[in-house]
Design an enzyme around this catalytic site. Sequence first.
Site, mmCIF file in Angstrom:
data_model
loop_
_atom_site.group_PDB
_atom_site.id
_atom_site.type_symbol
_atom_site.label_atom_id
_atom_site.label_comp_id
_atom_site.label_asym_id
_atom_site.label_seq_id
_atom_site.Cartn_x
_atom_site.Cartn_y
_atom_site.Cartn_z
ATOM 1 N N TYR A 20 0.858 -1.197 0.000
ATOM 2 C CA TYR A 20 0.000 0.000 0.000
ATOM 3 C C TYR A 20 0.885 1.234 0.000
ATOM 4 O O TYR A 20 1.869 1.304 0.746
ATOM 5 C CB TYR A 20 -0.888 -0.003 1.252
ATOM 6 C CG TYR A 20 -1.790 1.194 1.399
ATOM 7 C CD1 TYR A 20 -2.785 1.454 0.453
ATOM 8 C CD2 TYR A 20 -1.675 2.055 2.486
ATOM 9 C CE1 TYR A 20 -3.637 2.551 0.601
ATOM 10 C CE2 TYR A 20 -2.524 3.141 2.641
ATOM 11 C CZ TYR A 20 -3.501 3.392 1.697
ATOM 12 O OH TYR A 20 -4.341 4.465 1.846
ATOM 13 N N ASP A 60 9.052 2.624 0.064
ATOM 14 C CA ASP A 60 8.011 3.230 0.876
ATOM 15 C C ASP A 60 8.249 2.788 2.315
ATOM 16 O O ASP A 60 7.904 1.665 2.697
ATOM 17 C CB ASP A 60 6.631 2.798 0.380
ATOM 18 C CG ASP A 60 5.512 3.461 1.179
ATOM 19 O OD1 ASP A 60 5.790 3.960 2.291
ATOM 20 O OD2 ASP A 60 4.364 3.470 0.703
ATOM 21 N N LYS A 104 3.907 8.443 9.153
ATOM 22 C CA LYS A 104 3.669 7.839 10.461
ATOM 23 C C LYS A 104 4.657 8.336 11.537
ATOM 24 O O LYS A 104 4.473 9.438 12.020
ATOM 25 C CB LYS A 104 3.585 6.315 10.331
ATOM 26 C CG LYS A 104 2.423 5.952 9.362
ATOM 27 C CD LYS A 104 1.914 4.542 9.397
ATOM 28 C CE LYS A 104 0.596 4.455 8.609
ATOM 29 N NZ LYS A 104 0.635 3.766 7.349
HETATM 30 C C1 LIG Z 1 0.009 4.367 5.956
HETATM 31 C C2 LIG Z 1 0.803 4.140 4.726
HETATM 32 C C3 LIG Z 1 0.794 5.051 3.655
HETATM 33 C C4 LIG Z 1 -0.160 6.214 3.580
HETATM 34 O O1 LIG Z 1 0.043 7.152 4.561
HETATM 35 P P1 LIG Z 1 -1.179 8.131 4.964
HETATM 36 O O2 LIG Z 1 -0.557 9.097 5.896
HETATM 37 O O3 LIG Z 1 -2.220 7.255 5.577
HETATM 38 O O4 LIG Z 1 -1.648 8.766 3.700
HETATM 39 C C5 LIG Z 1 1.677 4.850 2.617
HETATM 40 N N1 LIG Z 1 2.510 3.809 2.598
HETATM 41 C C6 LIG Z 1 2.532 2.893 3.593
HETATM 42 C C7 LIG Z 1 3.514 1.774 3.538
HETATM 43 C C8 LIG Z 1 1.654 3.020 4.666
HETATM 44 O O5 LIG Z 1 1.637 2.074 5.615
#
Ligand SMILES: *Cc1c(COP(=O)(O)O)cnc(C)c1O
Length: 419
Positions: A144, A239, A267
């Site tokens: 994601y 990511d 995060k």
């Molecule tokens: C949570 C998450 C996102 C998106 O971040 P948001 O602040 O919720 O938009 C992107 N990449 C990864 C791996 C994530 O866990």
Amino acid sequence: MALTRSDLYVRAQRLIPGGVNSPVRAMRSVGLDEPLFMRSGSGALIEDVNGNRYIDWVLSWGPLLFGHADAETLATVADALVRGTTFGAPTEGEVDLAAEIVDAVPSVEMVRLVSSGTEAAMSTVRLARAATRRDRLIKFSGNYHGHVDALLASAGSGMMTLGIPSTPGVPSGVASDTIVLPYNDVDAVAAAVAQYGEGLAAILVEPVAGNMGVVPPAPGFLEALRMLCDACGALLVFDEVITGFRVARGGAQERYGVTPDLTILGKIVGGGLPAAAFGGRADLMERLAPVGDVYQAGTLSGNPLATAAGTSVLRRLRDPAVYDGLEQRGARLEAGLERFGTVQRVGAMLTLFCQDDPVRNYDDAVRSDTDRYGALFRHALDRGIYLAPSQFECMFVSLAHGDEEIDRTIEAVGDFFDS
Ligand SMILES: *Cc1c(COP(=O)(O)O)cnc(C)c1O
């Protein structure tokens, strides 16, 4: 008069689609009729509006490395708060947070601050496409990267949980530039690079997958991605929104010794306030406006409260005791849960899959018994333990989780499986 959970949910559903501002919060896949509404948190504990307290393994999906209402974070934010909440002009706090990020994350020479992981991923894709003058992307199923149009195909937890394969509203022209491959499958990536390499802008990967439950990279997988990118001139994008500052101070790239070109952060970087970032090699980052020609902007980017919270957290990560403490807690939790299913852990992120086989990719993950996980979730909740409300998420270990919280959790999970 304070509203209860049911009152709030009825009211919320009239005002907000599904009553929630992010789909997994509806907690439907674990069989709840209504989501919990939270009121406060302290350390590893969270309290809902009905006054029930839980040991919290979600921790807002990862940001709270020192737990809820961490005193040092609160003091730093309070200090920033009285000086004004936003200026739309540069502040010292942004420079401090950028310096902490650049110091910590091996591949990041320059960084830009934004407000969410989605925004960071979206801007990273634009930058990668501009820098390579190519359009195609490779991503992995079950990974994601936020709800970015080009990256929503087979996008892990939220959509897995709701059973949505892809989403209406993404133009087919946008989706068709994204190639989705199985995680940990080097042969599939090599074949796609052989076929599409000349048009490939970037390979995006969660270097430890967290959005289909925890799936570590197979030995050599990240190294192979690095080599394949170099061979075809594509950029490697990690990511690290979950893994950054969690699996090591410098994220997965430090832990596995593989250096991406660009890194997406979120995060933990905001210490529980809305901040995220993307960064990488200076020559790439300097393609961004105003020095370069790639436009990217944000009214609240580098917000003073968020940078204060982020800096307060990141500064404390220089102490190696932080990662020893997280490792020790994670190992204790893993050891206690191991006999109940497949437990996969990297540092302070862990998933108990309701199945007995190793999970290497999305197809493996979806073989988990989600009904059984839902029953486990409800059993634990009744005993004051808040697990992730989806099989395809992590348990997030923080420094606020002590032996007592860990052992109570193992015990509650144990009497579910043993009964
Ligand atoms: C949570 C998450 C996102 C998106 O971040 P948001 O602040 O919720 O938009 C992107 N990449 C990864 C791996 C994530 O866990």
